[in-house]
Enzyme design. Structure first.
Site, PDB file in Angstrom:
ATOM      1  N   THR A  71       7.991  29.659  56.730  1.00 19.13           N
ATOM      2  CA  THR A  71       8.703  30.926  56.625  1.00 19.13           C
ATOM      3  C   THR A  71      10.206  30.684  56.600  1.00 19.13           C
ATOM      4  O   THR A  71      10.658  29.540  56.479  1.00 19.13           O
ATOM      5  CB  THR A  71       8.246  31.898  57.748  1.00 19.13           C
ATOM      6  OG1 THR A  71       8.821  33.183  57.489  1.00 19.13           O
ATOM      7  CG2 THR A  71       8.649  31.439  59.133  1.00 19.13           C
ATOM      8  N   LYS A  75      11.434  28.128  52.915  1.00 19.59           N
ATOM      9  CA  LYS A  75      10.432  28.253  51.847  1.00 19.59           C
ATOM     10  C   LYS A  75      10.810  27.485  50.575  1.00 19.59           C
ATOM     11  O   LYS A  75       9.930  27.089  49.817  1.00 19.59           O
ATOM     12  CB  LYS A  75      10.201  29.729  51.495  1.00 19.59           C
ATOM     13  CG  LYS A  75       9.430  30.499  52.556  1.00 19.59           C
ATOM     14  CD  LYS A  75       9.124  31.910  52.090  1.00 19.59           C
ATOM     15  CE  LYS A  75       8.444  32.708  53.172  1.00 19.59           C
ATOM     16  NZ  LYS A  75       7.994  34.028  52.709  1.00 19.59           N
ATOM     17  N   ASP A 111       2.409  34.690  49.212  1.00 20.51           N
ATOM     18  CA  ASP A 111       3.052  36.002  49.373  1.00 20.51           C
ATOM     19  C   ASP A 111       2.752  36.892  48.172  1.00 20.51           C
ATOM     20  O   ASP A 111       2.434  38.078  48.320  1.00 20.51           O
ATOM     21  CB  ASP A 111       4.579  35.854  49.490  1.00 20.51           C
ATOM     22  CG  ASP A 111       5.009  35.340  50.855  1.00 20.51           C
ATOM     23  OD1 ASP A 111       4.357  35.699  51.857  1.00 20.51           O
ATOM     24  OD2 ASP A 111       6.002  34.590  50.918  1.00 20.51           O
ATOM     25  N   GLY A 137      16.848  39.879  45.872  1.00 25.37           N
ATOM     26  CA  GLY A 137      16.796  38.722  46.765  1.00 25.37           C
ATOM     27  C   GLY A 137      15.593  37.855  46.423  1.00 25.37           C
ATOM     28  O   GLY A 137      14.983  37.991  45.357  1.00 25.37           O
TER      29      GLY A 137
HETATM   30  P1  NAP Z   1      17.285  38.935  50.686  1.00 26.92           P
HETATM   31  O1  NAP Z   1      17.076  37.706  49.859  1.00 26.92           O
HETATM   32  O2  NAP Z   1      18.252  38.889  51.813  1.00 26.92           O
HETATM   33  O3  NAP Z   1      17.717  40.134  49.686  1.00 26.92           O
HETATM   34  C1  NAP Z   1      18.090  41.370  50.191  1.00 26.92           C
HETATM   35  C2  NAP Z   1      18.315  42.371  49.061  1.00 26.92           C
HETATM   36  O4  NAP Z   1      18.646  43.622  49.667  1.00 26.92           O
HETATM   37  C3  NAP Z   1      19.466  42.025  48.123  1.00 26.92           C
HETATM   38  O5  NAP Z   1      19.087  42.356  46.808  1.00 26.92           O
HETATM   39  C4  NAP Z   1      20.589  42.949  48.614  1.00 26.92           C
HETATM   40  O6  NAP Z   1      21.484  43.344  47.588  1.00 26.92           O
HETATM   41  C5  NAP Z   1      19.813  44.146  49.059  1.00 26.92           C
HETATM   42  N1  NAP Z   1      20.573  44.929  50.037  1.00 26.92           N
HETATM   43  C6  NAP Z   1      20.849  44.592  51.323  1.00 26.92           C
HETATM   44  N2  NAP Z   1      21.589  45.552  51.911  1.00 26.92           N
HETATM   45  C7  NAP Z   1      21.775  46.515  50.964  1.00 26.92           C
HETATM   46  C8  NAP Z   1      22.440  47.778  50.966  1.00 26.92           C
HETATM   47  N3  NAP Z   1      23.060  48.244  52.063  1.00 26.92           N
HETATM   48  N4  NAP Z   1      22.418  48.512  49.829  1.00 26.92           N
HETATM   49  C9  NAP Z   1      21.796  48.067  48.719  1.00 26.92           C
HETATM   50  N5  NAP Z   1      21.143  46.892  48.667  1.00 26.92           N
HETATM   51  C10 NAP Z   1      21.133  46.120  49.772  1.00 26.92           C
HETATM   52  O7  NAP Z   1      15.906  39.448  51.322  1.00 26.92           O
HETATM   53  P2  NAP Z   1      14.412  39.011  50.928  1.00 26.92           P
HETATM   54  O8  NAP Z   1      14.063  37.754  51.649  1.00 26.92           O
HETATM   55  O9  NAP Z   1      14.279  39.067  49.455  1.00 26.92           O
HETATM   56  O10 NAP Z   1      13.550  40.179  51.627  1.00 26.92           O
HETATM   57  C11 NAP Z   1      13.589  41.500  51.108  1.00 26.92           C
HETATM   58  C12 NAP Z   1      12.622  42.422  51.826  1.00 26.92           C
HETATM   59  O11 NAP Z   1      11.276  41.965  51.715  1.00 26.92           O
HETATM   60  C13 NAP Z   1      12.873  42.590  53.320  1.00 26.92           C
HETATM   61  O12 NAP Z   1      12.988  43.959  53.575  1.00 26.92           O
HETATM   62  C14 NAP Z   1      11.647  42.064  53.998  1.00 26.92           C
HETATM   63  O13 NAP Z   1      11.265  42.879  55.092  1.00 26.92           O
HETATM   64  C15 NAP Z   1      10.599  42.174  52.928  1.00 26.92           C
HETATM   65  N6  NAP Z   1       9.543  41.155  53.079  1.00 26.92           N
HETATM   66  C16 NAP Z   1       8.258  41.575  53.274  1.00 26.92           C
HETATM   67  C17 NAP Z   1       7.225  40.663  53.429  1.00 26.92           C
HETATM   68  C18 NAP Z   1       5.820  41.143  53.641  1.00 26.92           C
HETATM   69  O14 NAP Z   1       4.922  40.320  53.841  1.00 26.92           O
HETATM   70  N7  NAP Z   1       5.568  42.430  53.577  1.00 26.92           N
HETATM   71  C19 NAP Z   1       7.499  39.303  53.374  1.00 26.92           C
HETATM   72  C20 NAP Z   1       8.810  38.886  53.163  1.00 26.92           C
HETATM   73  C21 NAP Z   1       9.819  39.829  53.040  1.00 26.92           C
HETATM   74  P3  NAP Z   1      22.730  42.406  47.110  1.00 26.92           P
HETATM   75  O15 NAP Z   1      22.130  41.403  46.171  1.00 26.92           O
HETATM   76  O16 NAP Z   1      23.639  43.354  46.453  1.00 26.92           O
HETATM   77  O17 NAP Z   1      23.294  41.813  48.372  1.00 26.92           O
END
Ligand code: NAP
Length: 294
Positions: A71, A75, A111, A137
């Site tokens: 995790t 990853k 995932d 992201g």
């Molecule tokens: P990440 O790489 O940190 O990417 C975050 C994204 O959110 C970026 O595109 C960022 O935009 C955007 N963002 C953050 N704050 C924002 C705001 N205030 N307004 C608009 N956009 C905003 O995160 P990640 O690892 O891809 O994870 C994303 C989500 O997936 C999380 O919510 C996590 O809980 C979920 N997730 C779920 C599972 C599951 O099994 N269900 C597993 C993993 C992750 P910018 O590019 O503009 O910064």
């Protein structure tokens, strides 16, 4: 953990490599499945320090671990230390599951297959129409890769359009068609009126403890969504889901994706098939560990 758990000289170990690992739900999923099936297997978390990932993988191998999950934040980094990569994991650029094979671990990404199985369980058809992905992201990128073979059109909406464009370019370079395009989040009103989308919410906005926020606050946006699939699982009902439902759409959270990425990893390690009542038990154990009762 129930008192019936058995650990003896033949017990196999699986574990989680990450940092932090304190809040993981994976032990609840895997130990429940193993006990229910009478598999002599335990699953434990391993907190690995930055810089120690190679040693952790080699150590897991030397200790005869059957498999591992990987995790945040390892990853991608872990991919360098594996014997073999599953093609989907390679294409996504992230491995969350290591499976012991002869001579080393093979890396998989469960995932995204987990998300597909969650879609199926929730009756969501990702190939049935146009898709919006909110965010650019790591998870959004993986969703775009996976859906690029299924959905007729994918629009990635992100606050920073450059990140969305980069994903669109990468995924389109791979795909035979050019299914993905990028759009700035602020430009969502340019989405054709009258079109209805499946929207996959892959930003961090609305996660605990900032539960009052949604990535787009304008109720008009939600008129364009027939299904809102939020990958957030804490809280179980996000503001994004609430706004989707208020506009007449169907809404789901990320709990089943979390469940199925675990179930698929368990199936890869054990060769077992997990369905029906066993899925329900793992889901209940996971929610219990999260203190989410329904
Ligand atoms: P990440 O790489 O940190 O990417 C975050 C994204 O959110 C970026 O595109 C960022 O935009 C955007 N963002 C953050 N704050 C924002 C705001 N205030 N307004 C608009 N956009 C905003 O995160 P990640 O690892 O891809 O994870 C994303 C989500 O997936 C999380 O919510 C996590 O809980 C979920 N997730 C779920 C599972 C599951 O099994 N269900 C597993 C993993 C992750 P910018 O590019 O503009 O910064």
């Amino acid at each position: 953990m129930r008192g019936s758990m058995r650990i003896d000289g033949c017990t196999r170990t699986c574990g989680l490599i990450g940092n932090p690992v304190e809040h993981t739900m994976s032990p609840a999923i895997h130990n429940t499945l193993a006990q229910a099936q009478g598999q002599n297997l335990v699953y434990v978390p391993f907190c690995v320090q930055p810089g120690d990932v190679q040693q952790a993988v080699e150590g897991a191998w030397a200790l005869n671990l059957l498999g591992c999950n990987v995790t945040v934040p390892y990853k991608s980094e872990v991919m360098s230390f594996l014997k073999e990569l599953d093609p989907l994991a390679e294409r996504i650029g992230a491995v969350n599951t290591l499976v012991r094979t002869e001579g080393g671990f093979k890396g998989y990404n469960t995932d995204m297959p987990g998300l597909l199985r969650a879609f199926e369980a929730d009756g969501v058809r990702p190939g049935g129409g146009k898709v919006l992905i909110l965010g650019a992201g790591g998870v959004a990128r993986a969703v775009a890769v996976m859906l690029s073979d299924l959905a007729p059109e994918i629009i990635i909406l992100n606050r920073t359009i450059e990140r969305a464009q980069k994903i669109a370019d990468e995924v389109n370079a791979y795909a035979e068609r050019q299914p993905v395009r990028a759009m700035a989040l602020a430009d969502w009103k340019q989405l054709p009126a009258g079109e209805r989308y499946l929207a996959v919410q892959a930003t961090n906005v609305g996660m605990f403890p900032r539960m009052q926020e949604a990535v787009i606050e304008d109720p008009d946006f939600y008129q364009r969504i027939h299904t809102g699939y939020d990958l957030i699982f804490n809280p179980a009902r996000t503001r994004f889901m609430q706004m989707t439902e208020e506009a007449g759409g169907r809404a789901y959270n990320g709990l089943k994706m979390l469940l199925y990425q675990g179930i698929i990893a368990y199936e890869l390690w054990t060769g077992a098939v997990v369905t029906g009542e066993l899925e329900e038990r793992a889901y209940a154990a996971m929610k219990h560990a999260m203190k989410l009762e329904e």
